[in-house]
Scaffold this active site. Structure first.
Site, PDB file in Angstrom:
ATOM      1  N   THR A  82       3.748   1.994  -3.264  1.00 11.49           N
ATOM      2  CA  THR A  82       4.501   2.024  -4.478  1.00 11.49           C
ATOM      3  C   THR A  82       5.494   3.191  -4.371  1.00 11.49           C
ATOM      4  O   THR A  82       6.798   3.109  -4.455  1.00 11.49           O
ATOM      5  CB  THR A  82       3.668   2.139  -5.831  1.00 11.49           C
ATOM      6  OG1 THR A  82       2.888   0.982  -6.053  1.00 11.49           O
ATOM      7  CG2 THR A  82       4.441   2.376  -7.085  1.00 11.49           C
ATOM      8  N   ASN A  93       2.861 -10.729  -1.668  1.00 10.59           N
ATOM      9  CA  ASN A  93       1.324 -10.491  -2.129  1.00 10.59           C
ATOM     10  C   ASN A  93       0.795 -11.571  -2.907  1.00 10.59           C
ATOM     11  O   ASN A  93      -0.584 -11.593  -3.092  1.00 10.59           O
ATOM     12  CB  ASN A  93       1.303  -9.311  -3.075  1.00 10.59           C
ATOM     13  CG  ASN A  93       2.448  -9.014  -3.981  1.00 10.59           C
ATOM     14  OD1 ASN A  93       3.574  -9.147  -3.606  1.00 10.59           O
ATOM     15  ND2 ASN A  93       2.045  -9.109  -5.232  1.00 10.59           N
ATOM     16  N   GLN A 113       1.316  -5.899   2.657  1.00  9.18           N
ATOM     17  CA  GLN A 113       0.565  -7.047   2.926  1.00  9.18           C
ATOM     18  C   GLN A 113       0.244  -7.332   4.422  1.00  9.18           C
ATOM     19  O   GLN A 113      -0.322  -8.346   4.673  1.00  9.18           O
ATOM     20  CB  GLN A 113       0.875  -8.134   2.183  1.00  9.18           C
ATOM     21  CG  GLN A 113       0.569  -7.863   0.560  1.00  9.18           C
ATOM     22  CD  GLN A 113      -0.893  -7.954   0.178  1.00  9.18           C
ATOM     23  OE1 GLN A 113      -1.842  -8.022   1.058  1.00  9.18           O
ATOM     24  NE2 GLN A 113      -0.992  -7.431  -1.070  1.00  9.18           N
ATOM     25  N   SER A 160       0.216   0.814   3.029  1.00 14.32           N
ATOM     26  CA  SER A 160      -0.472   1.128   2.219  1.00 14.32           C
ATOM     27  C   SER A 160      -2.115   1.232   2.884  1.00 14.32           C
ATOM     28  O   SER A 160      -2.471   0.398   3.397  1.00 14.32           O
ATOM     29  CB  SER A 160      -0.607   0.529   1.101  1.00 14.32           C
ATOM     30  OG  SER A 160      -1.596   1.105  -0.194  1.00 14.32           O
ATOM     31  N   THR A 173       0.914  19.469  -0.810  1.00 19.27           N
ATOM     32  CA  THR A 173      -0.010  19.519   0.241  1.00 19.27           C
ATOM     33  C   THR A 173      -0.373  18.285   0.650  1.00 19.27           C
ATOM     34  O   THR A 173      -0.921  17.453  -0.151  1.00 19.27           O
ATOM     35  CB  THR A 173      -0.936  20.379  -0.629  1.00 19.27           C
ATOM     36  OG1 THR A 173      -0.472  21.779  -0.658  1.00 19.27           O
ATOM     37  CG2 THR A 173      -2.235  20.938   0.620  1.00 19.27           C
ATOM     38  N   CYS A 218      -1.375  -5.624 -10.820  1.00 16.24           N
ATOM     39  CA  CYS A 218      -0.561  -5.106 -12.133  1.00 16.24           C
ATOM     40  C   CYS A 218      -0.327  -6.331 -13.023  1.00 16.24           C
ATOM     41  O   CYS A 218      -0.228  -6.149 -14.391  1.00 16.24           O
ATOM     42  CB  CYS A 218       0.826  -4.500 -11.565  1.00 16.24           C
ATOM     43  SG  CYS A 218       0.758  -4.097  -9.743  1.00 16.24           S
TER      44      CYS A 218
HETATM   45  C1  LIG Z   1       3.565  -6.132  -1.169  1.00 13.72           C
HETATM   46  C2  LIG Z   1       3.053  -5.129  -1.908  1.00 13.72           C
HETATM   47  N1  LIG Z   1       3.859  -3.718  -2.134  1.00 13.72           N
HETATM   48  C3  LIG Z   1       3.403  -2.844  -2.699  1.00 13.72           C
HETATM   49  C4  LIG Z   1       2.139  -2.793  -3.411  1.00 13.72           C
HETATM   50  C5  LIG Z   1       1.709  -1.212  -3.850  1.00 13.72           C
HETATM   51  O1  LIG Z   1       0.695  -0.616  -2.958  1.00 13.72           O
HETATM   52  P1  LIG Z   1       0.008   0.577  -3.509  1.00 13.72           P
HETATM   53  O2  LIG Z   1      -1.395  -0.074  -4.232  1.00 13.72           O
HETATM   54  O3  LIG Z   1      -0.463   1.272  -2.165  1.00 13.72           O
HETATM   55  O4  LIG Z   1       0.969   1.435  -4.448  1.00 13.72           O
HETATM   56  C6  LIG Z   1       1.255  -3.668  -3.194  1.00 13.72           C
HETATM   57  C7  LIG Z   1      -0.029  -3.729  -3.981  1.00 13.72           C
HETATM   58  O5  LIG Z   1      -0.573  -4.598  -4.329  1.00 13.72           O
HETATM   59  C8  LIG Z   1       1.905  -4.713  -2.516  1.00 13.72           C
HETATM   60  O6  LIG Z   1       1.214  -6.116  -2.406  1.00 13.72           O
END
Ligand SMILES: Cc1ncc(COP(=O)(O)O)c(C=O)c1O
Length: 375
Positions: free
Chosen positions: A73, A147, A175, A195, A235, A321
């Protein structure tokens, strides 16, 4: 235990990752601030360098261009808002909320945004992308793997088009990282978000790959001590980064085997769930990752179905989400699927720790629930 089939939302932390994190937290001196010049700082900094190299290796990129963040994110926000001097951005209507919301924010602040819609398979029309590019297009942002559907965009062809028009390309690879091979020496992607918690690492850490030199043209979103190429002050969380590095090196070794096993699980799910009747696969399954299966059953609402099976299997109806706020998938809607399919869609996502018993439990549970709800 309830069968865990929501790995696209988050994966369990690998035991080896957990041990590495604990060891780092316990380690004598490893608690130092990695930016400090004394021995304690140097030790922490060495831990971070090792992790940075392991993450970079999985992208075939230079470790010098990896900017650690708190997750995809933040990486997505940094990529888009960090290049906010762009006049025109192209993205798609099926991106993760962190892209959609960042682009909407930029749009409200005067940036022109083109929202491409995929076809019902999930694919972006490459001619439409090409036609949408303008002289002032500063950035194109497209996810590698969706996703919700697991659909894999043709990133190489997208990169070719974007580069031929002289624009920058950002790819949200949250993903796909650690699941599909990504070679940044071959594919001219400028910015790429990843991530740790999608690859059996800890939550709260991720990274943005920034093509060499581009950092000088970007505006940091977090100002302070100037860490991470000056793009992300603060940090560094050594223990989380160590966990990310270990998760990346395990993914490097097990990617092929994971792919093979998860492909078998997906085929079994499609075959067995298909026998229930009235099942539709959302998106082109032949162009999707093996760990994500998005399906709808005729006459069955996904919220009711997920609720009915929740004591046996953990599945979702889209991104994490979204699922809290009972909201039909904007992804499937943008793909032009019929409303009944959109309201009925469930996502089953497997992972490295999924066992065949989980698959059989899912089949049996969904079979019972769909039959019951239809009656
Ligand atoms: C395609 C995609 N982008 C971004 C994110 C966000 O990742 P994070 O949870 O590390 O912020 C996700 C998480 O579901 C995702 O599937």
């Amino acid at each position: 235990m309830i069968g865990y089939l929501d790995n696209a939302a988050s994966t369990p932390v690998d035991v080896k990752v957990g041990l590495a994190i604990t060891r780092q937290l316990d380690s004598n001196g490893g608690f130092g601030n990695p930016s400090s010049v004394h021995e304690y700082g140097e030790l922490a900094s060495q831990y971070i360098t090792t992790a940075r190299c392991d993450v970079a290796k999985l992208l075939t990129s230079s470790d010098k261009q990896i900017v650690f963040t708190s997750g995809a994110t933040e990486s997505n926000n940094l990529a888009l808002k960090g290049l906010s001097l762009c006049k025109h951005i192209i993205t798609t209507a099926v991106e993760h909320k962190s892209i959609i919301a960042s682009c909407s924010f930029l749009e409200q602040n005067g940036v022109d945004v083109t929202w491409l819609k995929p076809n019902p398979d999930g694919a972006i029309d490459l001619d439409e992308l090409s036609d949408s590019m303008r002289v002032e297009t500063g950035l194109v942002s497209i996810a590698h793997v969706n996703n919700e559907t697991g659909f894999i965009q043709d990133i190489s062809s997208i990169a070719e088009i974007v580069k031929s028009k002289g624009s920058l390309l950002h790819v949200d690879a949250a993903q796909s990282f650690g699941k599909l091979p990504i070679d940044l020496t071959k594919c001219p992607i400028d910015l790429l978000s990843i991530s740790a918690h999608k690859i059996y690492g800890p939550k709260g850490v991720g990274a943005l790959f920034v093509r060499k030199g581009l950092e000088k043209k970007m505006t940091p979103q977090m100002h302070g001590g100037g860490q991470e190429l000056g793009l992300r002050s603060g940090t560094l969380p050594t223990h989380q980064i160590v966990g990310f590095g270990v998760a990346a090196s395990i993914a490097q070794e097990s990617m092929e085997q994971d792919h093979e096993v998860l492909t078998r699980y997906k085929a079994r799910l499609i075959d067995a769930l298909g026998q229930i009747g009235g099942m539709h696969i959302n998106g082109d399954v032949s162009r999707s990752v093996p760990n994500i299966l998005n399906i709808s059953f005729d006459g069955v609402d996904s919220d009711v179905l997920i609720h009915r099976v929740r004591n046996k299997i953990a599945i979702s109806n889209g991104s994490a989400c979204n699922s809290g706020a009972i909201e039909p998938s904007y992804v499937l809607r943008a793909m032009g699927l019929p409303e009944e399919r959109v309201y009925g869609a469930i996502r089953i996502s497997t992972g490295r720790f999924t066992e065949s018993d989980d698959i059989e439990l899912a089949i049996e549970t969904l079979h019972e629930a769909v039959t019951f709800l239809r009656s």
